[in-house]
Enzyme design. Structure first.
Site, PDB file in Angstrom:
ATOM      1  N   GLY A 198       0.893  -1.381   0.124  1.00 51.15           N
ATOM      2  CA  GLY A 198       0.099   0.022   0.012  1.00 51.15           C
ATOM      3  C   GLY A 198       0.761   1.121  -0.041  1.00 51.15           C
ATOM      4  N   GLY A 199       1.967   1.041  -0.480  1.00 52.49           N
ATOM      5  CA  GLY A 199       3.018   2.226  -0.203  1.00 52.49           C
ATOM      6  C   GLY A 199       2.654   3.467  -1.008  1.00 52.49           C
ATOM      7  CD  GLU A 200       2.957   2.506  -4.811  1.00 51.37           C
ATOM      8  OE1 GLU A 200       2.519   1.264  -4.326  1.00 51.37           O
ATOM      9  OE2 GLU A 200       4.393   2.293  -4.855  1.00 51.37           O
ATOM     10  CD1 TRP A 250       5.406  -3.790  -0.994  1.00 50.56           C
ATOM     11  CD2 TRP A 250       5.808  -5.479  -2.536  1.00 50.56           C
ATOM     12  NE1 TRP A 250       6.194  -3.480  -2.148  1.00 50.56           N
ATOM     13  CE2 TRP A 250       6.658  -4.488  -2.987  1.00 50.56           C
ATOM     14  CE3 TRP A 250       6.095  -6.734  -2.953  1.00 50.56           C
ATOM     15  CZ2 TRP A 250       7.473  -4.314  -3.875  1.00 50.56           C
ATOM     16  CZ3 TRP A 250       7.010  -6.755  -3.879  1.00 50.56           C
ATOM     17  CH2 TRP A 250       7.502  -5.611  -4.365  1.00 50.56           C
ATOM     18  CG  ASN A 268       7.115   3.232  -2.664  1.00 48.59           C
ATOM     19  OD1 ASN A 268       6.651   1.996  -2.899  1.00 48.59           O
ATOM     20  ND2 ASN A 268       6.147   4.317  -2.716  1.00 48.59           N
ATOM     21  CG  ASP A 313       8.510  -0.710  -3.724  1.00 48.19           C
ATOM     22  OD1 ASP A 313       7.585  -0.701  -2.882  1.00 48.19           O
ATOM     23  OD2 ASP A 313       8.520  -0.125  -4.451  1.00 48.19           O
TER      24      ASP A 313
END
Lengths: 537, 274
Positions: A198-200, A250, A268, A313
């Protein structure tokens, strides 16, 4: 026969039959997981053992006979993720394979025939955010008769492996904000360790440990510090920025039982390409973490890409090995990174021992004395590796017989154009655009000397490839490519010894192998299928 | 050797509509347009220049990494060419709205929690870059066009039942490509060679030279259409040399060889037959 005996005998017989069956069905203990590859008929964790080497001791299939390798069955999953792959590694125990697939399907499969014992499919909500990824899954964790799987709606499930029943489930975080989960859980003696995607989105990454019996959460390590916590000085003094700092986890990690440390990569910072709102190094994004397995406390970290602007990432399998390093036996952890560098670190202390490019990346060509990259081109000047990176989460392998780290390398050319994003919960925002030169791009299987980082051999592919790698002590390397070939190489020199066209690209997955009776099987997921190969009987 | 080409450049200069501009357009439109907009099949912004500019900015931020800056897709991740979706799949604006809003289940395409207005702006942008073909085809003689096609093109191309199949079938190509890109394909075919039409020259183990088009390739083999049109399997291990040529197999048709009016005659034939 006495009356007593005639009364008890049927029960004793039933007990003898079913008792022995039930005990034969008992799954692996923590001791078995620790023993890794010692039982040739088992493959019990994502990488086969806790070290992440993906290096099997099996020797039935050799460089001399591998050309006779042939498919013995194909399992059709009936589900797919368009644009991605079938990314799981099956687990093998007692002649049964346990494997997960796209859209949170899962199966128990007869390893002799490819037929199913049971199938599970999660009833997913239709407003998934996918954590800006895709509806993939990388596999089960296993302990005893339990299997553990994470889901696209950010839950952790415990299965009864005999029938696929759900024993418990817990929510990791709210999927509607942007959280999702896709990795294969790392299972220790009394913990199931998982991470999050969910880094975006406006998320804050974490690594969690759960009780395998009850599903109770035992600890959480937040990959983005809270205000005032160590690491927060590498961010703006703004709680809202920290709370949405990204740092997904992830891809699962590796484990050193002697040090009681788990090694886990972090993704990221959010937003990906737009860094103006987050000046600083943005710890612990794009880092490798060493966490105490009992408490989740951070022992050390190393950041590969400070202030990442390219979505590189660091969610890779950290590979643990004991090597002779300049005359001294050292416990090391190795990472082939999305930023194009290969790293060797002392895994006790986190000391950087080596960092060297393995692709033609123009982002940086060397590290300074403090171990920071000397950035030459942050991407805005054109032609650095694309956001999929110089490699990615597809597993590499380590061949201890030759001290070779073998990984899939991607040579690509992209220009990054950052733009200020509109932030909203549940909405992904990369913070700009990447212009990928579709005319340039190739892939290669590369074997690196871990002492120098030098290229020892390579085998080139026509396009940037996403297949993973496995090796065996017989001197073989198995790899898959974007064109659908499943291949075997001589680990000594990279000679291609065998290939089979599977009909779909091999994406994110790496092979696994185990003995089924007296026959060595090699399995690879490809497209919608899981394929099993063996030598002729 | 005659004319063939897979696709034109058709690229869009997105730099002309940067994100701040898009935000401004969005702000203006939010005042102008009254919701609700979801659930309808007609785009209220179709052809609206401000909406298209705003949509272009949103596209660049939200979509271009996968679908390319020119919206023409990236094959390696199965991201489709969005300039072609309207024709090939006969999509309605409402269906495209739904795909953007909800994503495509079972794929890498995510959902987007944009406002209805923003989604319709994106749809307007996609409608604006759709390959709609020649608007106002120059006047030409279809009968003369057929003759010119047979003489110059049919050795490699097929159209309306005439010709061969080394290059793309050109029947109706004028409905998909702009006049500018069609003319450029004929005048300067080496400028862009599409996937499936890259040229390779091989020498096999017997010393025989084969020239053809790479239809597909992996680490071990090439699926080739040779210059006679025959489909051939080539095993790389059997080759002595592999030479990849940068240009197209199609010869250049300078204006002295094929004047503009002859081209327009051919285009009229391609569009409607003789």
């Amino acid at each position: 026969m006495s009356k007593l005996l005639s009364t008890l005998l049927p029960g004793l017989i039933i007990s003898a039959i079913f008792g022995s069956r039930l005990s034969a069905q008992e799954g692996p203990s923590y001791g078995d997981l620790l023993a890794g590859f010692s039982d040739p008929e088992r493959w019990l964790t994502y990488s086969g053992d806790y070290s992440g080497k993906r290096h099997s001791p099996l020797k039935q299939i050799t460089p001399e006979n591998v050309s006779q390798l042939r498919p013995i069955w194909t399992f059709q999953t009936g589900t797919t993720t368009r644009g991605r792959g079938f990314e799981a590694t099956p687990l093998a125990d007692d002649g049964v394979l346990y494997v997960t697939g796209s859209n949170n399907n899962a199966w128990a499969i007869d390893a002799h025939t490819g037929r199913t014992f049971w199938r599970y499919r999660r009833n997913l909500p239709n407003d998934l955010t996918y954590g800006a990824s895709a509806p993939v899954n990388r596999g089960f964790g296993m302990l005893g008769d339990r299997l553990f799987m994470v889901t696209l709606d950010a839950h952790l499930l415990a299965f009864d492996r005999r029938n696929g029943d759900i024993l418990w489930e817990v929510e990791l975080e709210d999927y509607r904000i942007g959280y999702a989960a896709t990795l294969a859980p790392l299972v220790l003696d009394d913990k199931v360790i998982v991470g999050i995607s969910g880094g975006e989105y406006r998320t804050r990454g974490f690594i969690d440990a759960y009780d395998p019996e009850s599903g109770e959460r035992l600890w959480r390590f937040n990959t983005i510090p809270g205000p005032g916590e160590p690491g927060s000085e590498t961010w703006p003094d703004d709680p809202e920025v920290l709370a949405a700092g990204g740092g997904g986890t992830w891809m699962n990690g590796s484990f050193d039982p002697d040090l009681n440390l788990i090694y886990w990569g972090v993704g990221n910072p959010n937003p990906d390409y737009y860094g103006e709102a987050r000046p600083g190094d943005n710890l612990y994004s794009n880092s490798l973490l060493a966490l105490d397995a009992d408490s989740g406390e951070l022992r050390w970290h190393y950041q590969f890409t400070p202030h990442d602007l390219n979505d590189w990432d660091s969610n890779h399998m950290p590979v643990l090995a004991e090597v002779d390093w300049q005359g001294r036996l050292r416990q090391v952890v190795m990472v082939g990174n999305r930023n194009g560098f290969f790293y060797v670190l002392d895994r006790v202390t986190g000391e950087l021992l080596l960092g060297k490019p393995f692709t033609a990346t123009t982002w940086a060509r060397e590290l300074d004395v403090a171990g920071r990259p000397i950035v030459l081109n942050d991407g805005s000047q054109g032609c650095v590796p694309d956001p999929w990176g110089s490699t990615n989460f597809m597993p590499p392998t380590f061949v201890p017989e030759h001290d070779l780290f073998i990984l899939t390398a991607r040579e690509t050319c992209a220009t990054y154009v950052p733009e200020k994003p509109i932030d909203a919960p549940g909405q992904s925002n990369f913070g700009g655009t990447v212009l990928i030169d579709a005319e340039q791009g190739s892939g290669a299987l590369r074997a690196l000397d871990i002492h120098s980082g030098d290229l020892v051999w390579e085998f080139t592919y026509p396009s940037p490839t996403f297949g993973g790698v496995m090796s065996t002590a017989a001197g073989l390397v198995f790899a898959g490519d974007h064109e659908g070939n499943f291949m075997a190489f001589d680990s000594d020199n990279g000679d291609n010894l065998w290939h089979y066209q599977t009909g779909a690209r091999i994406w994110g997955a790496a092979a696994m192998t185990f003995m089924l009776g007296n026959r060595q099987l090699v399995l690879i997921p490809s497209g919608t299928t899981l394929m099993a190969f063996a030598l002729p009987e | 050797m005659k004319i063939y080409r897979s696709s034109g450049s058709g690229s869009l200069n997105l730099c002309a509509s940067g994100y701040p501009g898009a935000l401004l357009s969005l702000a203006v439109l939010l005042f102008v347009v009254a919701p609700p907009l979801f659930g309808q099949s007609v785009n209220p912004f179709e052809g609206d220049a401000r909406a298209i500019r705003g949509g272009a900015g949103l596209f660049r931020a939200q979509c271009a990494t996968c679908h390319g800056a020119d919206a023409k897709g990236i094959v390696s991740i199965e991201a489709p060419d969005l300039t072609q979706i309207w024709k090939r799949q006969k999509l309605s604006a409402g269906a495209v709205f739904g795909s953007i809003r909800n994503g495509i289940p079972g794929s890498i395409m995510p959902s987007h929690s944009l406002t209805d207005t923003e989604v319709w702006m994106l749809v307007a942008y996609l409608q604006s870059v759709a390959e709609t073909g020649v608007i106002g085809l120059p006047v030409g003689d279809r009968g003369a066009g057929r003759e010119a096609f047979v003489e110059n093109c049919s050795e490699c191309h097929r159209a309306h039942g005439v010709g061969e199949s080394l290059g793309p079938n050109l029947t109706g190509i004028t409905l998909q490509r702009s006049l500018e890109s069609l003319v450029a394909s004929v005048r300067d075919p080496d400028a862009f060679v599409g996937r499936g039409y890259k040229v390779v020259r091989l020498i096999n183990s017997k010393g025989r030279e084969i020239t053809g088009l790479i239809k597909s390739e992996d680490a071990f083999s090439i699926q080739l259409q040779d210059d006679t049109g025959r489909l051939r399997s080539v095993i790389k291990a059997d080759l002595q040399t592999v030479e990849r040529l940068s240009g197209s197999l199609m010869p250049e048709f300078a204006s002295r060889k094929l004047i503009d009016q002859e081209l327009f005659d051919i285009f009229n034939f391609l569009q409607s037959g003789a």
